[in-house]
Design a protein around this motif. Structure first.
Motif, short mmCIF file in Angstrom:
data_model
loop_
_atom_site.label_atom_id
_atom_site.label_comp_id
_atom_site.label_asym_id
_atom_site.label_seq_id
_atom_site.Cartn_x
_atom_site.Cartn_y
_atom_site.Cartn_z
N PHE A 11 -6.09 7.06 -1.55
CA PHE A 11 -5.67 8.11 -0.64
C PHE A 11 -4.64 9.08 -1.21
O PHE A 11 -4.38 10.11 -0.63
N SER A 12 -4.00 8.74 -2.31
CA SER A 12 -2.93 9.59 -2.87
C SER A 12 -1.93 9.97 -1.78
O SER A 12 -1.56 11.13 -1.62
N ALA A 13 -1.52 9.00 -1.02
CA ALA A 13 -0.65 9.23 0.14
C ALA A 13 0.81 9.36 -0.28
O ALA A 13 1.25 8.80 -1.27
N GLU A 14 1.56 10.12 0.51
CA GLU A 14 3.01 10.17 0.37
C GLU A 14 3.57 8.79 0.72
O GLU A 14 2.95 8.05 1.50
N GLN A 15 4.72 8.45 0.20
CA GLN A 15 5.30 7.13 0.40
C GLN A 15 5.48 6.79 1.89
O GLN A 15 5.15 5.69 2.33
N ASP A 16 5.97 7.74 2.68
CA ASP A 16 6.16 7.48 4.12
C ASP A 16 4.83 7.22 4.82
O ASP A 16 4.72 6.32 5.66
N ASP A 17 3.82 8.01 4.48
CA ASP A 17 2.49 7.82 5.07
C ASP A 17 1.90 6.49 4.63
O ASP A 17 1.32 5.77 5.45
N LEU A 18 2.07 6.16 3.36
CA LEU A 18 1.56 4.89 2.85
C LEU A 18 2.22 3.72 3.57
O LEU A 18 1.55 2.77 3.99
N ASN A 19 3.53 3.79 3.77
CA ASN A 19 4.23 2.73 4.49
C ASN A 19 3.76 2.62 5.94
O ASN A 19 3.63 1.52 6.48
N ARG A 20 3.47 3.75 6.57
CA ARG A 20 2.99 3.75 7.94
C ARG A 20 1.61 3.07 8.01
O ARG A 20 1.35 2.26 8.90
N ILE A 21 0.76 3.38 7.05
CA ILE A 21 -0.57 2.76 6.99
C ILE A 21 -0.43 1.26 6.75
O ILE A 21 -1.03 0.44 7.46
N LEU A 22 0.36 0.89 5.75
CA LEU A 22 0.53 -0.53 5.41
C LEU A 22 1.09 -1.35 6.57
O LEU A 22 0.72 -2.51 6.74
N SER A 23 1.94 -0.75 7.36
CA SER A 23 2.57 -1.48 8.47
C SER A 23 1.55 -1.92 9.52
O SER A 23 1.81 -2.84 10.29
N LYS A 24 0.38 -1.29 9.55
CA LYS A 24 -0.64 -1.62 10.54
C LYS A 24 -1.56 -2.75 10.09
O LYS A 24 -2.30 -3.31 10.88
N PHE A 25 -1.55 -3.08 8.80
CA PHE A 25 -2.39 -4.15 8.27
C PHE A 25 -1.69 -5.49 8.46
O PHE A 25 -0.52 -5.63 8.10
N GLN A 26 -2.40 -6.46 9.00
CA GLN A 26 -1.87 -7.80 9.22
C GLN A 26 -2.63 -8.81 8.37
O GLN A 26 -3.86 -8.76 8.29
N LYS A 27 -1.87 -9.71 7.77
CA LYS A 27 -2.48 -10.75 6.93
C LYS A 27 -3.25 -11.73 7.82
O LYS A 27 -2.80 -12.10 8.90
N GLN A 28 -4.42 -12.16 7.32
CA GLN A 28 -5.28 -13.06 8.07
C GLN A 28 -5.98 -13.97 7.07
O GLN A 28 -6.29 -13.56 5.95
N THR A 29 -6.23 -15.21 7.46
CA THR A 29 -6.99 -16.11 6.60
C THR A 29 -8.27 -16.52 7.33
O THR A 29 -8.28 -16.67 8.55
N LEU A 30 -9.32 -16.68 6.55
CA LEU A 30 -10.59 -17.17 7.06
C LEU A 30 -10.99 -18.36 6.21
O LEU A 30 -10.68 -18.41 5.02
N VAL A 31 -11.66 -19.32 6.83
CA VAL A 31 -12.14 -20.48 6.08
C VAL A 31 -13.59 -20.25 5.70
O VAL A 31 -14.29 -19.42 6.29
#
Length: 188
Positions: free
Chosen positions: A11-31
């Protein structure tokens, strides 16, 4: 986190935008064998694979077709379902234990309002996905079964250690028997 590097590259995102995007991703595990999503149900998540393998597949009247095997560094979703709220056309299943980072559809939709350059970034991402699909289709129709196997093996050696061969054969557009015959020929 590898997800940050992937998003930055895509995405070549600005740091603030990148942080905003990353904050919405949640870690999950699947078996192993757990479904990420199934045919006919809505897919309301978009995920980045940190570890593990997934297969994207569906059943036809005569057989099961594996469209893709995705591993570390790839994104997974049923795009038509995620973007257009259609029922899934594909099932996505963990072939191994897996760790993913997931964004919910509702949060993804907010990116357009929260990130001024989101439409440009998303368009670039979709164009890259389309280019990969075009390349895959061209290779599929312009190469022999043996050439497809050779290229897939060279680029995905680890997949052959983790994924049942019948799924790999399906991705390559051949029967498991044909794949076995080609592997025996190449290894002799």
């Amino acid at each position: 986190m590898d997800l940050k590097l992937q998003l930055l590259g895509l995405f070549s995102a600005e740091q603030d935008d990148l942080n905003r995007i990353l904050s919405k991703f949640q870690k999950q595990t699947l078996v192993k064998n757990q479904f990420y999503t199934q045919v006919g149900k809505p897919c309301q998540t978009f995920s980045y694979i940190e570890s593990g393998y997934f297969r994207v597949f569906c059943h036809t009247e005569s057989r099961e077709v594996t469209q893709w095997i995705a591993g570390k560094g790839y994104f997974i979703t049923d795009l038509a379902s995620f973007i257009f709220n259609q029922p899934n056309r594909w099932s996505i299943q963990a072939l191994t234990d897996a760790t993913i980072y997931t964004v919910q559809q509702s949060d993804y939709q907010l990116f357009e309002q929260e990130i001024p350059s989101w439409s440009i970034m998303e368009k670039r991402f979709m164009a890259k996905c389309f280019m990969q699909m075009e390349s895959r289709i061209f290779k599929f129709i312009s190469t022999s079964a043996e050439e497809r196997y050779q290229e897939y093996f060279e680029n995905n050696k680890d997949v052959f250690q983790q994924v049942p061969l019948q799924y790999i054969a399906s991705v390559l557009g051949m029967s498991a028997e044909t794949l076995s015959r080609i592997r025996a020929k190449v290894n002799s």
